[in-house]
Design an enzyme around this catalytic site. Structure first.
Site, PDB file in Angstrom:
ATOM      1  N   LYS A 196      57.725  39.950  80.734  1.00 46.72           N
ATOM      2  CA  LYS A 196      56.890  40.844  81.535  1.00 46.72           C
ATOM      3  C   LYS A 196      57.750  42.033  81.959  1.00 46.72           C
ATOM      4  O   LYS A 196      58.803  41.869  82.566  1.00 46.72           O
ATOM      5  CB  LYS A 196      56.340  40.112  82.759  1.00 46.72           C
ATOM      6  CG  LYS A 196      55.291  39.063  82.387  1.00 46.72           C
ATOM      7  CD  LYS A 196      54.857  38.286  83.601  1.00 46.72           C
ATOM      8  CE  LYS A 196      54.112  39.146  84.579  1.00 46.72           C
ATOM      9  NZ  LYS A 196      53.939  38.444  85.880  1.00 46.72           N
TER      10      LYS A 196
HETATM   11  C1  E4P Z   1      51.017  37.941  87.456  1.00 46.95           C
HETATM   12  O1  E4P Z   1      51.456  38.136  86.392  1.00 46.95           O
HETATM   13  C2  E4P Z   1      51.216  38.789  88.632  1.00 46.95           C
HETATM   14  O2  E4P Z   1      52.569  39.023  88.848  1.00 46.95           O
HETATM   15  C3  E4P Z   1      50.592  38.108  89.795  1.00 46.95           C
HETATM   16  O3  E4P Z   1      49.299  37.681  89.425  1.00 46.95           O
HETATM   17  C4  E4P Z   1      50.566  38.925  91.062  1.00 46.95           C
HETATM   18  O4  E4P Z   1      49.829  38.191  91.988  1.00 46.95           O
HETATM   19  P1  E4P Z   1      49.841  38.482  93.568  1.00 46.95           P
HETATM   20  O5  E4P Z   1      49.221  39.822  93.776  1.00 46.95           O
HETATM   21  O6  E4P Z   1      49.024  37.370  94.139  1.00 46.95           O
HETATM   22  O7  E4P Z   1      51.266  38.439  94.007  1.00 46.95           O
END
Ligand code: E4P
Length: 227
Positions: free
Chosen positions: A86
């Protein structure tokens, strides 16, 4: 539709993988830090649970393309493939995407809040773009509209990059993003019960059980048929 678990909690991942049709696990730095564990232990623990059959997504924390590539190589050495790195959207992130693709990594461009960010990452070679739905909704943005716009842009340019809906806080957000055309979603463990259950399902099952108990005393079908 691809369902991912947005967590680094090994017991939770294990329990969900046993029931749900799961494509893989996504993590980010905050999710990893929540476990307060040695990083190697967390990543190998997740891989052991999901095996090589499911995709593990790990977010880079380096700020340069070269740094991101070095992190990706180290993660691959530890947990193997299938692996997606990512990459938060930024100038260096855009530079990192083709470098990662060149070494055979899957890439998820993450922290997406605009259609242009999604388009740039897709044109750089990202396999997934991850718009943050709840974080956008909670600043009076419209996560559903954002996904619609990305879908339209990708369709118009015939772009083969999946939208990975992320950052959900309720089931309605998940459903609306699927309807808007996202091909994958990543969901926190606490929302999985909500996507599988419905009060009317519970009520219907209670009625079936009551009728069955009245006539067959709750015996199973195989017990009745083998008698
Ligand atoms: C996933 O890849 C994201 O980093 C995540 O869903 C972010 O979620 P949050 O906004 O609940 O921290």
């Amino acid at each position: 539709m691809q369902y991912f678990i947005d967590s680094a909690n090994i017991p939770a991942i294990d329990a969900i993988c046993r029931s749900f049709p799961i494509t893989g696990v996504t993590t980010n730095p905050s999710i990893i830090c929540k476990e307060k564990e040695d990083l190697k232990k967390i990543l190998t623990g997740i891989r052991n649970v999901i095996t090589q059959k499911r995709l593990l997504q790990v977010q880079a924390v380096a700020k340069t393309a070269e740094g991101i590539l070095a992190e990706a190589r180290a993660v691959r050495l530890l947990v193997g493939d299938p692996l997606a790195i990512k990459v938060p959207v930024s100038r260096e992130g855009l530079r990192a995407i083709p470098m990662l693709k060149n070494e055979g990594f899957l890439v998820t461009a993450t922290a997406i809040f605009s259609p242009q960010q999604a388009m740039l990452c897709a044109c750089s070679g990202a396999d997934y773009v991850a718009p943050y739905i709840n974080r956008f909704d909670s600043i009076c943005g419209d996560g559903e509209q954002l996904v619609h716009a990305i879908v339209n842009l990708f369709d118009a340019s015939n772009i083969d990059c999946k939208i990975l809906g992320a950052s959900f806080k309720n089931i309605l957000q998940v459903e609306s993003i699927m309807e808007a055309g996202a091909q994958s979603v990543t969901i926190a463990p606490e929302l999985f019960d909500g996507i599988v259950s419905h009060p009317m399902t519970d009520l219907s099952l209670e009625t079936f059980d009551r009728h069955w108990n009245e006539v067959y005393g709750g015996a199973s079908i195989d017990t009745l048929l083998n008698a």
